[in-house]
Design a protein around this motif. Structure first.
Motif, PDB file in Angstrom:
ATOM      1  N   LYS A 102       1.608   0.414  50.992  1.00  0.00           N
ATOM      2  CA  LYS A 102       2.553  -0.121  51.972  1.00  0.00           C
ATOM      3  C   LYS A 102       2.112  -1.505  52.469  1.00  0.00           C
ATOM      4  O   LYS A 102       1.732  -1.695  53.624  1.00  0.00           O
ATOM      5  CB  LYS A 102       2.685   0.848  53.138  1.00  0.00           C
ATOM      6  CG  LYS A 102       3.277   2.203  52.719  1.00  0.00           C
ATOM      7  CD  LYS A 102       3.419   3.148  53.893  1.00  0.00           C
ATOM      8  CE  LYS A 102       4.016   4.477  53.462  1.00  0.00           C
ATOM      9  NZ  LYS A 102       4.181   5.421  54.597  1.00  0.00           N
ATOM     10  N   VAL A 103       2.187  -2.456  51.548  1.00  0.00           N
ATOM     11  CA  VAL A 103       1.951  -3.857  51.895  1.00  0.00           C
ATOM     12  C   VAL A 103       3.177  -4.659  51.476  1.00  0.00           C
ATOM     13  O   VAL A 103       3.993  -4.207  50.665  1.00  0.00           O
ATOM     14  CB  VAL A 103       0.685  -4.406  51.192  1.00  0.00           C
ATOM     15  CG1 VAL A 103      -0.565  -3.784  51.768  1.00  0.00           C
ATOM     16  CG2 VAL A 103       0.746  -4.183  49.691  1.00  0.00           C
ATOM     17  N   ASP A 119      -9.215  -8.828  54.361  1.00  0.00           N
ATOM     18  CA  ASP A 119      -8.824 -10.059  53.659  1.00  0.00           C
ATOM     19  C   ASP A 119      -7.849  -9.751  52.527  1.00  0.00           C
ATOM     20  O   ASP A 119      -6.915 -10.519  52.265  1.00  0.00           O
ATOM     21  CB  ASP A 119     -10.068 -10.759  53.106  1.00  0.00           C
ATOM     22  CG  ASP A 119     -11.032 -11.171  54.203  1.00  0.00           C
ATOM     23  OD1 ASP A 119     -10.562 -11.579  55.273  1.00  0.00           O
ATOM     24  OD2 ASP A 119     -12.254 -11.061  53.981  1.00  0.00           O
ATOM     25  N   ALA A 120      -8.069  -8.623  51.844  1.00  0.00           N
ATOM     26  CA  ALA A 120      -7.142  -8.231  50.781  1.00  0.00           C
ATOM     27  C   ALA A 120      -5.767  -7.903  51.346  1.00  0.00           C
ATOM     28  O   ALA A 120      -4.734  -8.223  50.731  1.00  0.00           O
ATOM     29  CB  ALA A 120      -7.711  -7.033  50.009  1.00  0.00           C
ATOM     30  N   LEU A 121      -5.727  -7.288  52.522  1.00  0.00           N
ATOM     31  CA  LEU A 121      -4.436  -6.970  53.148  1.00  0.00           C
ATOM     32  C   LEU A 121      -3.686  -8.246  53.521  1.00  0.00           C
ATOM     33  O   LEU A 121      -2.475  -8.344  53.336  1.00  0.00           O
ATOM     34  CB  LEU A 121      -4.650  -6.102  54.384  1.00  0.00           C
ATOM     35  CG  LEU A 121      -5.319  -4.733  54.146  1.00  0.00           C
ATOM     36  CD1 LEU A 121      -5.446  -3.965  55.448  1.00  0.00           C
ATOM     37  CD2 LEU A 121      -4.558  -3.921  53.101  1.00  0.00           C
ATOM     38  N   LYS A 122      -4.413  -9.241  54.027  1.00  0.00           N
ATOM     39  CA  LYS A 122      -3.767 -10.516  54.356  1.00  0.00           C
ATOM     40  C   LYS A 122      -3.254 -11.210  53.099  1.00  0.00           C
ATOM     41  O   LYS A 122      -2.176 -11.800  53.098  1.00  0.00           O
ATOM     42  CB  LYS A 122      -4.752 -11.409  55.090  1.00  0.00           C
ATOM     43  CG  LYS A 122      -5.134 -10.907  56.472  1.00  0.00           C
ATOM     44  CD  LYS A 122      -6.158 -11.837  57.121  1.00  0.00           C
ATOM     45  CE  LYS A 122      -6.573 -11.327  58.493  1.00  0.00           C
ATOM     46  NZ  LYS A 122      -7.598 -12.202  59.118  1.00  0.00           N
ATOM     47  N   ALA A 123      -4.033 -11.135  52.007  1.00  0.00           N
ATOM     48  CA  ALA A 123      -3.610 -11.774  50.767  1.00  0.00           C
ATOM     49  C   ALA A 123      -2.363 -11.100  50.192  1.00  0.00           C
ATOM     50  O   ALA A 123      -1.591 -11.738  49.456  1.00  0.00           O
ATOM     51  CB  ALA A 123      -4.747 -11.737  49.741  1.00  0.00           C
ATOM     52  N   GLY A 130       4.478   0.147  61.010  1.00  0.00           N
ATOM     53  CA  GLY A 130       4.439   1.596  61.101  1.00  0.00           C
ATOM     54  C   GLY A 130       3.479   2.267  60.148  1.00  0.00           C
ATOM     55  O   GLY A 130       3.430   3.502  60.110  1.00  0.00           O
ATOM     56  N   THR A 131       2.707   1.508  59.360  1.00  0.00           N
ATOM     57  CA  THR A 131       1.771   2.103  58.404  1.00  0.00           C
ATOM     58  C   THR A 131       0.527   2.586  59.132  1.00  0.00           C
ATOM     59  O   THR A 131      -0.037   1.876  59.972  1.00  0.00           O
ATOM     60  CB  THR A 131       1.376   1.078  57.320  1.00  0.00           C
ATOM     61  OG1 THR A 131       2.559   0.605  56.682  1.00  0.00           O
ATOM     62  CG2 THR A 131       0.462   1.705  56.296  1.00  0.00           C
ATOM     63  N   ASP A 132       0.109   3.811  58.827  1.00  0.00           N
ATOM     64  CA  ASP A 132      -1.086   4.395  59.437  1.00  0.00           C
ATOM     65  C   ASP A 132      -2.315   3.923  58.663  1.00  0.00           C
ATOM     66  O   ASP A 132      -2.463   4.189  57.469  1.00  0.00           O
ATOM     67  CB  ASP A 132      -0.991   5.919  59.414  1.00  0.00           C
ATOM     68  CG  ASP A 132      -2.173   6.584  60.110  1.00  0.00           C
ATOM     69  OD1 ASP A 132      -2.901   5.871  60.829  1.00  0.00           O
ATOM     70  OD2 ASP A 132      -2.365   7.797  59.925  1.00  0.00           O
ATOM     71  N   VAL A 149      -5.641   1.146  48.260  1.00  0.00           N
ATOM     72  CA  VAL A 149      -4.378   1.853  48.480  1.00  0.00           C
ATOM     73  C   VAL A 149      -4.128   1.912  49.979  1.00  0.00           C
ATOM     74  O   VAL A 149      -4.961   2.428  50.738  1.00  0.00           O
ATOM     75  CB  VAL A 149      -4.414   3.267  47.874  1.00  0.00           C
ATOM     76  CG1 VAL A 149      -3.087   3.973  48.093  1.00  0.00           C
ATOM     77  CG2 VAL A 149      -4.748   3.208  46.389  1.00  0.00           C
ATOM     78  N   VAL A 150      -2.982   1.411  50.412  1.00  0.00           N
ATOM     79  CA  VAL A 150      -2.651   1.333  51.833  1.00  0.00           C
ATOM     80  C   VAL A 150      -1.558   2.343  52.144  1.00  0.00           C
ATOM     81  O   VAL A 150      -0.504   2.351  51.502  1.00  0.00           O
ATOM     82  CB  VAL A 150      -2.182  -0.094  52.209  1.00  0.00           C
ATOM     83  CG1 VAL A 150      -1.856  -0.168  53.691  1.00  0.00           C
ATOM     84  CG2 VAL A 150      -3.237  -1.108  51.826  1.00  0.00           C
ATOM     85  N   GLY A 151      -1.835   3.210  53.124  1.00  0.00           N
ATOM     86  CA  GLY A 151      -0.823   4.157  53.586  1.00  0.00           C
ATOM     87  C   GLY A 151      -0.536   5.279  52.618  1.00  0.00           C
ATOM     88  O   GLY A 151       0.543   5.888  52.676  1.00  0.00           O
ATOM     89  N   GLY A 152      -1.443   5.610  51.719  1.00  0.00           N
ATOM     90  CA  GLY A 152      -1.238   6.710  50.789  1.00  0.00           C
ATOM     91  C   GLY A 152      -1.384   8.052  51.484  1.00  0.00           C
ATOM     92  O   GLY A 152      -1.955   8.146  52.584  1.00  0.00           O
TER      93      GLY A 152
END
Length: 240
Positions: A102-103, A119-123, A130-132, A149-152
């Motif tokens: 969820k990016v 930094d990877a999330l900003k990139a 709403g992502t946990d 993996v974001v929000g899995g």
């Protein structure tokens, strides 16, 4: 009486200087010629002496013009030592990570070595609203080749003693969960395996980075910190 005078004259003449003797015994013409010869000889000797003395010589005009046009030659300054060896600048180290979930802009990102998960999330454009992110360690240092993996969905917990499934926790995934890929799993995903904590999970990622992935599950035995008993617990829950 006459003979005595002649002897006295001859004795006196012998004691006189040579030039006086010549003057007394030479005619005027002969004496004048001799004087001229002496003067000429003196002049020649003086000229020879003066010509032998060192004199400063100026450069010809053509040489002066050439020097003015080209300028004085200068020797290059001596080098204090051997010239340094030219080396090509080495490119900055970078890590390549796969940001998914969820990016705003998932995909492969190239970041400077030492970058962290945040930094990877900003990139990747940032996290969707709403992502946990409670299960994601955003301060962790990224490893080359890993997947973030974001929000899995949280991994299922182990079986409870009564046979039911327990809640998710650090004990690892249950036997019914999908096997964890050793070649793509993140530190957080490896941390869910039984007996694997954050330090051991990082050892697994480091081994994967050095060897280009896992070709078989048996290679886990070569990771520092995994013995036979722990390998027996992990083996059913992982794949290469």
């Amino acid at each position: 009486m006459v003979g005595r005078r002649e002897r006295v004259r001859l004795a006196v003449r012998e004691r006189l200087p040579l030039w006086v003797q010549l003057r007394c015994g030479l005619e005027p013409k002969t004496l004048a010629a001799l004087a001229v010869v002496l003067v000429v000889a003196t002049v020649l000797a003086a000229q020879h002496f003066l010509s032998g003395r060192p004199r400063s010589v100026s450069a010809p005009e053509t040489v002066r013009d050439e020097v003015a046009a080209t300028g004085p030659e200068r020797d290059p300054a001596p080098s204090p030592g051997p010239p340094p060896t030219a080396t090509a600048p080495s490119p900055a180290r970078r890590v390549v990570v796969d940001v998914s979930g969820k990016v705003r802009s998932p995909g492969v990102r190239r970041l400077p070595a030492g970058s962290r998960v945040t930094d990877a999330l900003k990139a990747a454009g940032g996290v969707r609203p709403g992502t946990d992110l409670s299960g994601l360690n955003r301060a962790r240092v990224l490893v080359d080749g890993e997947q973030v993996v974001v929000g899995g969905p949280p991994p299922p917990g182990p079986l409870a003693p009564g046979g039911g499934a327990a809640g998710p926790g650090p004990g690892g995934a249950g036997p019914g969960a999908a096997p964890v890929s050793l070649s793509t799993a993140t530190v957080e995903q490896l941390d869910t395996l039984p007996g694997v904590g954050p330090v051991l999970a990082q050892h697994i990622v480091d081994y994967r980075t050095r060897h280009g992935g896992f070709r078989s599950v048996d290679e886990l035995r070569e990771v520092n910190g995994i013995g036979e008993r722990r390998f027996a617990d992990i083996e059913p829950r992982v794949q290469p």
